[in-house]
Design an enzyme around this catalytic site. Structure first.
Site, PDB file in Angstrom:
ATOM      1  N   CYS A   2      28.899  43.134  44.731  1.00 19.14           N
ATOM      2  CA  CYS A   2      28.662  44.566  44.570  1.00 19.14           C
ATOM      3  C   CYS A   2      27.861  45.085  45.760  1.00 19.14           C
ATOM      4  O   CYS A   2      27.052  44.369  46.344  1.00 19.14           O
ATOM      5  CB  CYS A   2      27.912  44.915  43.302  1.00 19.14           C
ATOM      6  SG  CYS A   2      28.666  44.284  41.813  1.00 19.14           S
ATOM      7  N   ARG A  27      32.082  43.908  49.682  1.00 18.34           N
ATOM      8  CA  ARG A  27      31.310  43.200  48.661  1.00 18.34           C
ATOM      9  C   ARG A  27      31.927  43.320  47.281  1.00 18.34           C
ATOM     10  O   ARG A  27      31.429  42.731  46.314  1.00 18.34           O
ATOM     11  CB  ARG A  27      29.885  43.748  48.618  1.00 18.34           C
ATOM     12  CG  ARG A  27      29.153  43.635  49.927  1.00 18.34           C
ATOM     13  CD  ARG A  27      27.813  44.298  49.835  1.00 18.34           C
ATOM     14  NE  ARG A  27      26.909  43.523  49.013  1.00 18.34           N
ATOM     15  CZ  ARG A  27      26.066  42.606  49.479  1.00 18.34           C
ATOM     16  NH1 ARG A  27      26.031  42.360  50.766  1.00 18.34           N
ATOM     17  NH2 ARG A  27      25.284  41.948  48.671  1.00 18.34           N
ATOM     18  N   TRP A  74      32.058  44.454  42.089  1.00 16.76           N
ATOM     19  CA  TRP A  74      32.865  43.255  41.860  1.00 16.76           C
ATOM     20  C   TRP A  74      32.489  42.809  40.449  1.00 16.76           C
ATOM     21  O   TRP A  74      31.341  42.433  40.193  1.00 16.76           O
ATOM     22  CB  TRP A  74      32.533  42.165  42.874  1.00 16.76           C
ATOM     23  CG  TRP A  74      33.418  40.963  42.732  1.00 16.76           C
ATOM     24  CD1 TRP A  74      34.672  40.799  43.238  1.00 16.76           C
ATOM     25  CD2 TRP A  74      33.116  39.753  42.026  1.00 16.76           C
ATOM     26  NE1 TRP A  74      35.168  39.573  42.889  1.00 16.76           N
ATOM     27  CE2 TRP A  74      34.234  38.900  42.144  1.00 16.76           C
ATOM     28  CE3 TRP A  74      32.018  39.301  41.291  1.00 16.76           C
ATOM     29  CZ2 TRP A  74      34.283  37.635  41.573  1.00 16.76           C
ATOM     30  CZ3 TRP A  74      32.070  38.032  40.717  1.00 16.76           C
ATOM     31  CH2 TRP A  74      33.189  37.222  40.871  1.00 16.76           C
ATOM     32  N   ASN A 100      23.131  45.100  41.588  1.00 17.11           N
ATOM     33  CA  ASN A 100      23.912  43.994  42.139  1.00 17.11           C
ATOM     34  C   ASN A 100      23.238  42.717  41.670  1.00 17.11           C
ATOM     35  O   ASN A 100      22.034  42.569  41.826  1.00 17.11           O
ATOM     36  CB  ASN A 100      23.899  44.092  43.683  1.00 17.11           C
ATOM     37  CG  ASN A 100      24.427  42.847  44.356  1.00 17.11           C
ATOM     38  OD1 ASN A 100      25.265  42.148  43.802  1.00 17.11           O
ATOM     39  ND2 ASN A 100      23.943  42.568  45.548  1.00 17.11           N
ATOM     40  N   GLY A 101      24.006  41.818  41.058  1.00 13.93           N
ATOM     41  CA  GLY A 101      23.416  40.567  40.576  1.00 13.93           C
ATOM     42  C   GLY A 101      23.912  40.284  39.171  1.00 13.93           C
ATOM     43  O   GLY A 101      24.866  40.902  38.690  1.00 13.93           O
ATOM     44  N   GLU A 493      42.284  24.254  54.186  1.00 21.09           N
ATOM     45  CA  GLU A 493      42.127  25.662  54.545  1.00 21.09           C
ATOM     46  C   GLU A 493      43.457  26.415  54.422  1.00 21.09           C
ATOM     47  O   GLU A 493      43.500  27.543  53.929  1.00 21.09           O
ATOM     48  CB  GLU A 493      41.543  25.744  55.966  1.00 21.09           C
ATOM     49  CG  GLU A 493      41.403  27.125  56.553  1.00 21.09           C
ATOM     50  CD  GLU A 493      40.518  28.078  55.756  1.00 21.09           C
ATOM     51  OE1 GLU A 493      39.873  27.657  54.789  1.00 21.09           O
ATOM     52  OE2 GLU A 493      40.523  29.275  56.098  1.00 21.09           O
ATOM     53  N   LYS A 497      44.107  29.619  51.966  1.00 16.48           N
ATOM     54  CA  LYS A 497      44.624  30.911  52.472  1.00 16.48           C
ATOM     55  C   LYS A 497      45.804  31.363  51.610  1.00 16.48           C
ATOM     56  O   LYS A 497      45.882  32.522  51.228  1.00 16.48           O
ATOM     57  CB  LYS A 497      45.090  30.808  53.928  1.00 16.48           C
ATOM     58  CG  LYS A 497      44.031  30.671  54.989  1.00 16.48           C
ATOM     59  CD  LYS A 497      43.270  31.928  55.309  1.00 16.48           C
ATOM     60  CE  LYS A 497      42.079  32.099  54.429  1.00 16.48           C
ATOM     61  NZ  LYS A 497      40.881  31.370  54.717  1.00 16.48           N
ATOM     62  N   GLU A 500      44.672  32.422  47.991  1.00 15.72           N
ATOM     63  CA  GLU A 500      43.854  33.621  47.789  1.00 15.72           C
ATOM     64  C   GLU A 500      44.589  34.919  48.082  1.00 15.72           C
ATOM     65  O   GLU A 500      44.288  35.930  47.457  1.00 15.72           O
ATOM     66  CB  GLU A 500      42.528  33.547  48.553  1.00 15.72           C
ATOM     67  CG  GLU A 500      42.617  33.586  50.050  1.00 15.72           C
ATOM     68  CD  GLU A 500      41.234  33.602  50.706  1.00 15.72           C
ATOM     69  OE1 GLU A 500      41.145  33.204  51.861  1.00 15.72           O
ATOM     70  OE2 GLU A 500      40.258  34.024  50.073  1.00 15.72           O
ATOM     71  N   HIS A 516      48.929   8.638  45.901  1.00 13.68           N
ATOM     72  CA  HIS A 516      48.072   8.239  44.782  1.00 13.68           C
ATOM     73  C   HIS A 516      48.131   9.255  43.642  1.00 13.68           C
ATOM     74  O   HIS A 516      47.243   9.276  42.784  1.00 13.68           O
ATOM     75  CB  HIS A 516      46.630   8.056  45.261  1.00 13.68           C
ATOM     76  CG  HIS A 516      46.515   6.987  46.308  1.00 13.68           C
ATOM     77  ND1 HIS A 516      46.648   5.644  46.020  1.00 13.68           N
ATOM     78  CD2 HIS A 516      46.337   7.068  47.646  1.00 13.68           C
ATOM     79  CE1 HIS A 516      46.531   4.951  47.140  1.00 13.68           C
ATOM     80  NE2 HIS A 516      46.352   5.798  48.148  1.00 13.68           N
ATOM     81  N   LYS A 615      34.731  39.968  49.717  1.00 17.29           N
ATOM     82  CA  LYS A 615      34.483  39.329  51.003  1.00 17.29           C
ATOM     83  C   LYS A 615      33.200  38.512  50.968  1.00 17.29           C
ATOM     84  O   LYS A 615      33.100  37.466  51.589  1.00 17.29           O
ATOM     85  CB  LYS A 615      34.408  40.417  52.081  1.00 17.29           C
ATOM     86  CG  LYS A 615      34.209  39.894  53.481  1.00 17.29           C
ATOM     87  CD  LYS A 615      35.446  39.192  53.989  1.00 17.29           C
ATOM     88  CE  LYS A 615      35.246  38.535  55.331  1.00 17.29           C
ATOM     89  NZ  LYS A 615      36.168  37.396  55.512  1.00 17.29           N
TER      90      LYS A 615
HETATM   91  O1  M6R Z   1      30.519  34.451  53.977  1.00 17.22           O
HETATM   92  P1  M6R Z   1      30.711  32.992  53.711  1.00 17.22           P
HETATM   93  O2  M6R Z   1      31.292  32.274  54.854  1.00 17.22           O
HETATM   94  O3  M6R Z   1      29.469  32.336  53.201  1.00 17.22           O
HETATM   95  O4  M6R Z   1      31.767  32.961  52.523  1.00 17.22           O
HETATM   96  C1  M6R Z   1      32.140  31.763  51.914  1.00 17.22           C
HETATM   97  C2  M6R Z   1      33.395  31.942  51.095  1.00 17.22           C
HETATM   98  O5  M6R Z   1      33.188  32.859  50.068  1.00 17.22           O
HETATM   99  C3  M6R Z   1      34.577  32.414  51.947  1.00 17.22           C
HETATM  100  O6  M6R Z   1      34.814  31.559  53.022  1.00 17.22           O
HETATM  101  C4  M6R Z   1      35.861  32.500  51.093  1.00 17.22           C
HETATM  102  O7  M6R Z   1      36.250  31.239  50.687  1.00 17.22           O
HETATM  103  C5  M6R Z   1      36.956  33.201  51.891  1.00 17.22           C
HETATM  104  N1  M6R Z   1      37.497  34.295  51.140  1.00 17.22           N
HETATM  105  C6  M6R Z   1      38.088  32.331  52.234  1.00 17.22           C
HETATM  106  O8  M6R Z   1      39.057  32.984  52.988  1.00 17.22           O
END
Ligand code: M6R
Length: 620
Positions: A2, A27, A74, A100-101, A493, A497, A500, A516, A615
């Site tokens: 948030c 956020r 959020w 926020n929290g 990774e 990607k 998400e 395995h 984000k």
């Molecule tokens: O801002 P940060 O690098 O600490 O964020 C960590 C993760 O939340 C962030 O990398 C998240 O996994 C991304 N959305 C991946 O693309």
């Protein structure tokens, strides 16, 4: 998560809050709302959806004034509806807050407040705080003769937050206190902007850019009372404080999309430049090593380090895995990578000479911050590898290294990953040259690294091929991503990607682990993405690839230019330039970023704002 913004001053608060919320949307973008003081009452406007939905509402039902608060959400408690959006009203409109929290004891508090007659409109934990505050305002007013005194409201907020368990950044306004906003924090960041005849408060400095460069970072258990002409800062335990005003470092809000359709694609294409930025000024050619300005440790202290812990979440954690391989190979320092969300509660034995690096794009991730604090408390030197200048983690770590990648707007992290890997490569060189790495080996690393921006430029030429391939794979529902050694984190990774932004189930594995268990998933409708550049382990990965083909699994391979052997074997191949093994993640991650991007576009997904995500993850 948030985003919060608040203003008290002489400008039109509505426009300012909306602009601030746009800058804070990274956020959370489940809903947005603002509240403006209107003399004898506080008016709220709020809407589920993006800030632009709120703007539409304000066009048909405007409000204006010069004191207000705003919020972009959020969702943690309660669905993403208009009614669950912030601001939340306490009592009968005496109090309005944004938060926020997470309030962990909200359920108990809610029951108590309901017994006192408070009526709840939403399912949020925040409404509990709003009513509790209204309750304590009422109580304090009964105890006092001075119904207008700000102290009554401050006291009411102090009592309210003393009853909260969890984390909060709160900004409150009061119906009967028209020129005041009060902010308090514990665990969720808040920064105050100092203007002339005006004050701002926000979750980070981005809404303040262009208005003021003088800021005060609130610390946990601090509260600030802001009017147009005064600032009153206090700490729960030590009472009144004199504010420590910082000058804002250049926070870039340059988020122009240019000719790109999405931020994610723009950021993928920025990588030749961002990788160059991560290296700029960081080579010492004479000594064949890397240099960092902000480590804040002298060479003796650095030489004594005999263990490194890298802690992070998500994509940054994947960069950390690459870092582990690099640091162990080149510096011979035992290195572990810990999920920050685990490290914060685990109690691993960390010897005295253990150095902890928090890797984070945003510098605000709640778990990473908590892990950093836990390690700091235990006396370990802590350093941040961070992109956002002036973020909480950047400020709280003992020292750090900035990525200089510029704002990353797309929720899916791309350029931050390659910048993190670049910085970790420089660190491996730096620690290596303090230990076992020879001068010629250091020299060689430097010249290879310097070639990378141009090599990444070449890598991006695969864009058209990836776009074309993606159209054939967009309808599949399960993917495997496989790679070994430096390309194992790349596989993880790549899978993240895809998950998400296109909502397709994808699993990343070390290619040899497949037999395995995961190989049971292989069939005609489960594609495997093999990361198989040339290098030390190439023949082994080739065998793993054959095993998948033998079971009729479709295969997309990321292979080195000219590798006809792989090309003949697989269904589709994406060629990338040939680089030394330890530099492969910088190259091989790029087609995987593009693949997930185009698949998400083909599926009609919101690439930059995928569902359920934000984000910056500022809650546990
Ligand atoms: O801002 P940060 O690098 O600490 O964020 C960590 C993760 O939340 C962030 O990398 C998240 O996994 C991304 N959305 C991946 O693309």
């Amino acid at each position: 998560m948030c985003g919060i913004v608040g203003y008290v001053g002489f400008r039109d608060a509505t426009d300012l809050l909306i602009e601030g919320l746009r800058r804070l949307e990274y956020r959370g973008y489940d809903s947005a709302g603002i509240a403006i003081h209107q003399g004898d009452r506080i008016e709220c406007r709020k809407r589920a959806g993006r800030v632009q939905e709120l703007e539409k509402l304000l066009e048909s039902d405007p409000i204006s004034g010069s004191v207000g608060i705003g919020h972009t959400r959020w969702a943690t408690h309660g669905e993403t509806t208009d009614v669950n959006s912030h601001p939340h009203v306490g009592g009968n409109g005496e109090v309005v807050i944004v938060h926020n929290g997470v309030i962990e004891n909200y359920s108990t508090l809610r029951t108590k407040l309901q017994a006192l007659g408070f009526v709840f409109r939403s399912q949020t934990d925040t409404e509990v705080v709003a009513h509790l505050l209204a309750h304590h305002v009422e109580e304090q007013l009964k105890l006092s003769d001075d119904a207008e005194g700000t102290e009554i409201y401050v006291r009411a907020l102090e009592i309210t937050i003393s009853k909260l368990k969890g984390t909060y950044g709160i900004v409150a306004m009061f119906r009967d206190l028209p020129d005041v906003i009060i902010a308090a924090r514990a665990g969720s960041p808040l920064v105050v902007g100092v203007g002339k005849g005006e004050y701002y408060v926000a979750s980070d400095a981005s809404p303040l850019v262009g208005y003021t460069d003088e800021v005060i970072y609130l610390q946990d258990h601090e509260m600030v009372v802001l009017t147009t002409t005064s600032i009153d800062l206090r700490h729960r335990d030590s009472g009144q404080l004199s504010p420590n005003i910082h000058t804002l470092d250049q926070v870039s809000t340059d988020t122009d999309l240019g000719d790109f359709e999405h931020y994610m694609l723009k950021e993928i294409f920025e990588q030749p430049q961002t990788i160059a930025n991560a290296m700029r000024g960081r080579f010492n050619e004479d000594e064949a090593t890397a240099v960092f300005g902000g480590l804040n440790l002298d060479p003796q202290q650095l030489r004594r380090i005999d263990r490194i812990v890298l802690t992070a979440c998500g994509t940054s954690w994947h960069a950390g895995l690459v870092g582990e391989y690099l640091l162990e190979e080149f510096a011979r320092v035992p290195t572990e990578v810990e999920y920050a969300s685990e490290l914060r509660y685990r109690n691993p034995p960390l010897e005295d000479n253990t150095m902890v690096f928090a890797i984070t794009q945003s510098g605000e991730t709640a778990d990473t911050l908590a892990a950093l604090r836990e390690c700091k408390r235990k006396g370990h030197p802590t350093l941040a590898i961070c992109n956002v200048v002036g973020s909480t983690i950047a400020r709280e770590a003992d020292g750090g290294i900035y990525l200089h990648a510029g704002p990353e707007v797309g929720v899916a992290s791309t350029k931050a990953f390659t910048s993190q890997v670049t910085v970790l490569t420089l660190l491996a060189l730096f620690f290596g040259r303090m230990r076992h790495l020879s001068y010629p080996a250091g020299k060689r690393m430097i010249s290879r690294l310097k070639e990378m921006p141009e090599i990444i430029e070449r890598t991006l030429k695969c864009n058209e091929v990836v776009e074309e391939i993606s159209s054939r794979y967009s309808q599949f529902n399960n993917f495997l991503y496989l790679g070994r050694l430096y390309n194992f984190p790349v596989a993880l990774e790549g899978a993240l990607k895809l998950k998400e932004i296109s909502y397709i189930h994808a699993e990343g594995y070390p290619a040899a682990e497949m037999k395995h268990g995961p190989i049971a998933l292989v069939d005609e409708v489960t594609p495997s993405v093999f990361v198989i550049p040339r290098g030390g382990i190439y023949p082994k990965v080739m065998s793993n690839l054959e095993e998948v083909k033998a079971r009729k699994g479709p295969v997309i391979a990321i292979a080195c230019e000219g590798d006809t052997k792989v090309a003949d074997l697989v269904d589709d191949v994406i060629f990338v330039p040939d680089v030394e093994d330890y530099l492969q993640p910088l190259v091989t991650s790029i087609p995987l970023q593009l693949l997930s991007y185009y698949i998400a576009v083909n599926r009609g997904c919101n690439v930059d704002r995928p569902r359920n995500l934000a984000k910056s993850v500022t809650v546990e």
